[in-house]
Design a protein around this motif. Sequence first.
Motif, PDB file in Angstrom:
ATOM      1  N   PRO A 141     -91.637 -11.504  91.119  1.00 42.25           N
ATOM      2  CA  PRO A 141     -92.790 -11.920  91.934  1.00 42.25           C
ATOM      3  C   PRO A 141     -93.204 -10.807  92.897  1.00 42.25           C
ATOM      4  O   PRO A 141     -92.362 -10.136  93.488  1.00 42.25           O
ATOM      5  N   CYS A 142     -94.494 -10.623  93.048  1.00 47.83           N
ATOM      6  CA  CYS A 142     -94.996  -9.552  93.924  1.00 47.83           C
ATOM      7  C   CYS A 142     -94.630  -9.848  95.370  1.00 47.83           C
ATOM      8  O   CYS A 142     -94.644 -11.003  95.816  1.00 47.83           O
ATOM      9  N   TRP A 143     -94.359  -8.794  96.100  1.00 50.32           N
ATOM     10  CA  TRP A 143     -93.929  -8.955  97.498  1.00 50.32           C
ATOM     11  C   TRP A 143     -95.055  -9.319  98.456  1.00 50.32           C
ATOM     12  O   TRP A 143     -94.822  -9.533  99.642  1.00 50.32           O
ATOM     13  N   CYS A 144     -96.271  -9.423  97.937  1.00 53.88           N
ATOM     14  CA  CYS A 144     -97.381  -9.835  98.803  1.00 53.88           C
ATOM     15  C   CYS A 144     -97.558 -11.355  98.811  1.00 53.88           C
ATOM     16  O   CYS A 144     -98.501 -11.860  99.426  1.00 53.88           O
ATOM     17  N   ASP A 145     -96.656 -12.067  98.117  1.00 56.82           N
ATOM     18  CA  ASP A 145     -96.690 -13.534  98.071  1.00 56.82           C
ATOM     19  C   ASP A 145     -97.934 -14.077  97.366  1.00 56.82           C
ATOM     20  O   ASP A 145     -98.384 -15.194  97.643  1.00 56.82           O
ATOM     21  N   SER A 146     -98.488 -13.297  96.428  1.00 56.58           N
ATOM     22  CA  SER A 146     -99.661 -13.778  95.692  1.00 56.58           C
ATOM     23  C   SER A 146     -99.279 -14.774  94.604  1.00 56.58           C
ATOM     24  O   SER A 146    -100.134 -15.506  94.092  1.00 56.58           O
ATOM     25  N   GLY A 147     -97.997 -14.777  94.218  1.00 60.29           N
ATOM     26  CA  GLY A 147     -97.536 -15.652  93.146  1.00 60.29           C
ATOM     27  C   GLY A 147     -97.578 -14.988  91.786  1.00 60.29           C
ATOM     28  O   GLY A 147     -97.043 -15.522  90.807  1.00 60.29           O
ATOM     29  N   ARG A 148     -98.183 -13.811  91.689  1.00 54.84           N
ATOM     30  CA  ARG A 148     -98.230 -13.100  90.417  1.00 54.84           C
ATOM     31  C   ARG A 148     -97.062 -12.125  90.307  1.00 54.84           C
ATOM     32  O   ARG A 148     -96.405 -11.801  91.290  1.00 54.84           O
ATOM     33  N   LYS A 149     -96.846 -11.648  89.074  1.00 53.00           N
ATOM     34  CA  LYS A 149     -95.818 -10.640  88.884  1.00 53.00           C
ATOM     35  C   LYS A 149     -96.261  -9.326  89.547  1.00 53.00           C
ATOM     36  O   LYS A 149     -97.452  -9.021  89.618  1.00 53.00           O
ATOM     37  N   ALA A 191    -101.690  -5.010  99.195  1.00 46.96           N
ATOM     38  CA  ALA A 191    -100.777  -3.975  98.709  1.00 46.96           C
ATOM     39  C   ALA A 191    -100.197  -3.159  99.862  1.00 46.96           C
ATOM     40  O   ALA A 191     -99.035  -2.735  99.829  1.00 46.96           O
ATOM     41  N   LEU A 192    -101.006  -2.926 100.874  1.00 46.09           N
ATOM     42  CA  LEU A 192    -100.544  -2.139 102.023  1.00 46.09           C
ATOM     43  C   LEU A 192     -99.617  -2.932 102.936  1.00 46.09           C
ATOM     44  O   LEU A 192     -98.700  -2.371 103.550  1.00 46.09           O
ATOM     45  N   ALA A 193     -99.844  -4.221 103.035  1.00 44.61           N
ATOM     46  CA  ALA A 193     -99.131  -5.040 104.018  1.00 44.61           C
ATOM     47  C   ALA A 193     -97.612  -4.930 103.911  1.00 44.61           C
ATOM     48  O   ALA A 193     -96.930  -4.717 104.926  1.00 44.61           O
ATOM     49  N   PRO A 194     -96.991  -5.065 102.725  1.00 39.86           N
ATOM     50  CA  PRO A 194     -95.532  -4.960 102.657  1.00 39.86           C
ATOM     51  C   PRO A 194     -95.015  -3.576 103.051  1.00 39.86           C
ATOM     52  O   PRO A 194     -93.934  -3.450 103.635  1.00 39.86           O
ATOM     53  N   VAL A 195     -95.794  -2.543 102.725  1.00 46.20           N
ATOM     54  CA  VAL A 195     -95.388  -1.175 103.085  1.00 46.20           C
ATOM     55  C   VAL A 195     -95.340  -1.028 104.602  1.00 46.20           C
ATOM     56  O   VAL A 195     -94.378  -0.480 105.170  1.00 46.20           O
ATOM     57  N   THR A 221    -100.225 -14.290 106.010  1.00 42.29           N
ATOM     58  CA  THR A 221    -101.340 -15.224 106.203  1.00 42.29           C
ATOM     59  C   THR A 221    -102.499 -14.512 106.889  1.00 42.29           C
ATOM     60  O   THR A 221    -103.670 -14.666 106.506  1.00 42.29           O
ATOM     61  N   TRP A 222    -102.176 -13.707 107.895  1.00 41.15           N
ATOM     62  CA  TRP A 222    -103.222 -12.918 108.584  1.00 41.15           C
ATOM     63  C   TRP A 222    -103.868 -11.924 107.625  1.00 41.15           C
ATOM     64  O   TRP A 222    -105.088 -11.731 107.631  1.00 41.15           O
ATOM     65  N   VAL A 223    -103.046 -11.279 106.791  1.00 41.60           N
ATOM     66  CA  VAL A 223    -103.568 -10.279 105.853  1.00 41.60           C
ATOM     67  C   VAL A 223    -104.602 -10.908 104.921  1.00 41.60           C
ATOM     68  O   VAL A 223    -105.691 -10.357 104.699  1.00 41.60           O
ATOM     69  N   ARG A 224    -104.266 -12.076 104.366  1.00 44.27           N
ATOM     70  CA  ARG A 224    -105.201 -12.714 103.435  1.00 44.27           C
ATOM     71  C   ARG A 224    -106.461 -13.217 104.138  1.00 44.27           C
ATOM     72  O   ARG A 224    -107.543 -13.251 103.551  1.00 44.27           O
ATOM     73  N   CYS A 229     -99.974  -7.177  89.954  1.00 46.13           N
ATOM     74  CA  CYS A 229    -100.557  -7.323  91.298  1.00 46.13           C
ATOM     75  C   CYS A 229    -100.548  -5.979  92.029  1.00 46.13           C
ATOM     76  O   CYS A 229    -101.249  -5.054  91.628  1.00 46.13           O
ATOM     77  N   CYS A 230     -99.747  -5.866  93.067  1.00 47.39           N
ATOM     78  CA  CYS A 230     -99.794  -4.679  93.937  1.00 47.39           C
ATOM     79  C   CYS A 230     -99.352  -3.403  93.232  1.00 47.39           C
ATOM     80  O   CYS A 230     -99.713  -2.294  93.657  1.00 47.39           O
ATOM     81  N   TYR A 231     -98.579  -3.525  92.172  1.00 46.57           N
ATOM     82  CA  TYR A 231     -98.126  -2.343  91.438  1.00 46.57           C
ATOM     83  C   TYR A 231     -99.313  -1.547  90.907  1.00 46.57           C
ATOM     84  O   TYR A 231     -99.240  -0.325  90.735  1.00 46.57           O
ATOM     85  N   GLN A 232    -100.407  -2.226  90.656  1.00 50.04           N
ATOM     86  CA  GLN A 232    -101.573  -1.566  90.063  1.00 50.04           C
ATOM     87  C   GLN A 232    -102.451  -0.857  91.106  1.00 50.04           C
ATOM     88  O   GLN A 232    -103.346  -0.096  90.739  1.00 50.04           O
TER      89      GLN A 232
END
Length: 609
Positions: free
Chosen positions: A83-91, A54-58, A35-38, A95-98
């Motif tokens: 689902p992406c680990w950043c909780d964006s709701g996208r695959k 993308a950095l936050a989960p790392v 929540t803070w990250v967003r 998302c962060c993979y890119q």
Amino acid sequence: METAMLAVWVDQLLGFASGALSAIRQQEHYPDFMTWVRAKGADSFEGDVAMAQALAPVLWSQTPLERLSFACEPLATPGRNEPCWCDSGRKFKQCCYQIEFPTEIPEQMMWMLSLREWKGATLKAALDSQQAPPQALLEAGLIAAESGQTGRSMQILESLFDGSDWSRLPEQAEPAFEILLDIYQERGFSRKRADLLDDVMERGPLFLRGVALERLCLMHLDNDDLDSARGAFVKAQQALPDSPTLAYIEAMLLLHEGHEQEAKERANFWYRRLVRQGELDEDQLDFLAALADNPGATLADQLLSAEEDLATPLVSLQALLAALPTAPKIDVSADPESGRLLYNTSAREATLFAAWHEQFQVLVDEDVALGFRDDPWGNAIEWMSALCAHPEWLDAPQVVQDLTLALTSRFGSLPWMAPSLLEPLALRLSRWLEQARAEGDGNLCWDDANNAMLLRTGLALVVGMERGARQHSRELAEELLLIDQEDSLGLRELVLDQLLRDDRNEEALALAEENDDDGSLVLGLLMGKTLALYRLEQREAAETALGDVLGHNRYALELICAENPRPSMPHPDGQVDPGSRAEAWQYRTLMRDQWRTTPGALDWLEAHR
């Protein structure tokens, strides 16, 4: 990636990581962190929310959490269609993979930042958990040291070098090891320093053992324990045969032992050897070349350059002492009844001393043989500069006394400083002693305050020159014994040791037997007499003398024979009780090398224990 862009990225990364760490610490709950990250994370990347997410989960995955006893809670990297680990709701693949980071993210970054942030009980608990990665401990400890936080640096580096698992130690740990040793030395933690060195030499990695041996050798030299220093040097040479530091250490060791010519020859050997290897930079080669040309002067120059603010006034003082004119006469008279000699301070000398004391401002502590009531080096720049502007002050013996005690307190254990700082003052004192002897054959007794000033100066110079100007030291000691026949300074023992070092055994024996029946028992005289007799192959007399040694000090043979005995320190005021273990230890540090290098002597002592 261009250098400027890389620098911007590093600043952005560190800024984001610092903010992320603060956010994580609030709840240590991943959804709250995201929540803070967003909401705020993109501020570090000029509004780039995708980069922050993308950095936050790392960063979360490598952050130590107090609720888990400082373990991390790594997230599993999702599959492409999960689902992406950043909780964006996208695959993840959309998302962060890119997102591609400009550089790799250091694995221990969040640990390192945590170690820089934690304080007190939290820092201690984190270190005690042994969860911290060694690389993070190394970097955090070095950063703390560079920023002047020596207490924090010591605490962190102690965890790195706790010895629980040497195999995990980074190979870049050598500078941190030396920093920790330096901190121990600065803070007076000699026991901790010795324990760390012992632990590394016993169980530590090879790349640290050589460094530990080098430092141990220097530590023994500082303590004037030449025999132990020599042993540590030999082991260091075996562990690190091509270390340029060994050239420096061996030169120091040989100068401490009084072997100036050999120091020059060995420095020349090291220079030729290391030049052939071709691995040294220009500054190192220049230093080795200078060391080979004149070891003493090179070490003195190096010391002066290391003195920082004191370097310039010390060089000026050296120049002043080198150009000193002949000492003026002093007023010495003989008591008509007792024949005792008395030095009388003149009005001019009193005036000169008063002017000097306005700058020096420290009083000699007359309750101890050599020392001041306060540290004279706190305002050394002022008094050295003033003295160089007023060299006539050195016409007053009181000023010579103060200067001698100050110089020997700081440089007396360094042989290479004696020629430029102490010998000129010794020549001055010798001139005054010669004038005193011309007044008669009486004693210059210690119980007169003015006499004590001359004798105290002499004692400081004899001790200070013992390693770096041994012949001059002995000559001055003999001059003092002529005028102080009661030997109130205890110089017979020192002269005896020097005669033994020069293999002048008959003279040493004669000196040891002077006043042999006066009831005084000094371990150094008893042991010196025994060694002289042994070298002269008078074994029956040597055994009798050894009996006197054992009657005086039951620890003497134990400590002189042992390879690595436990040190025994004098009282806090520096006094050593006759017959004590400290007295035996003191003799060992000064003279064991002479027993060891005398063929069969240690075996003979061992047989009589």
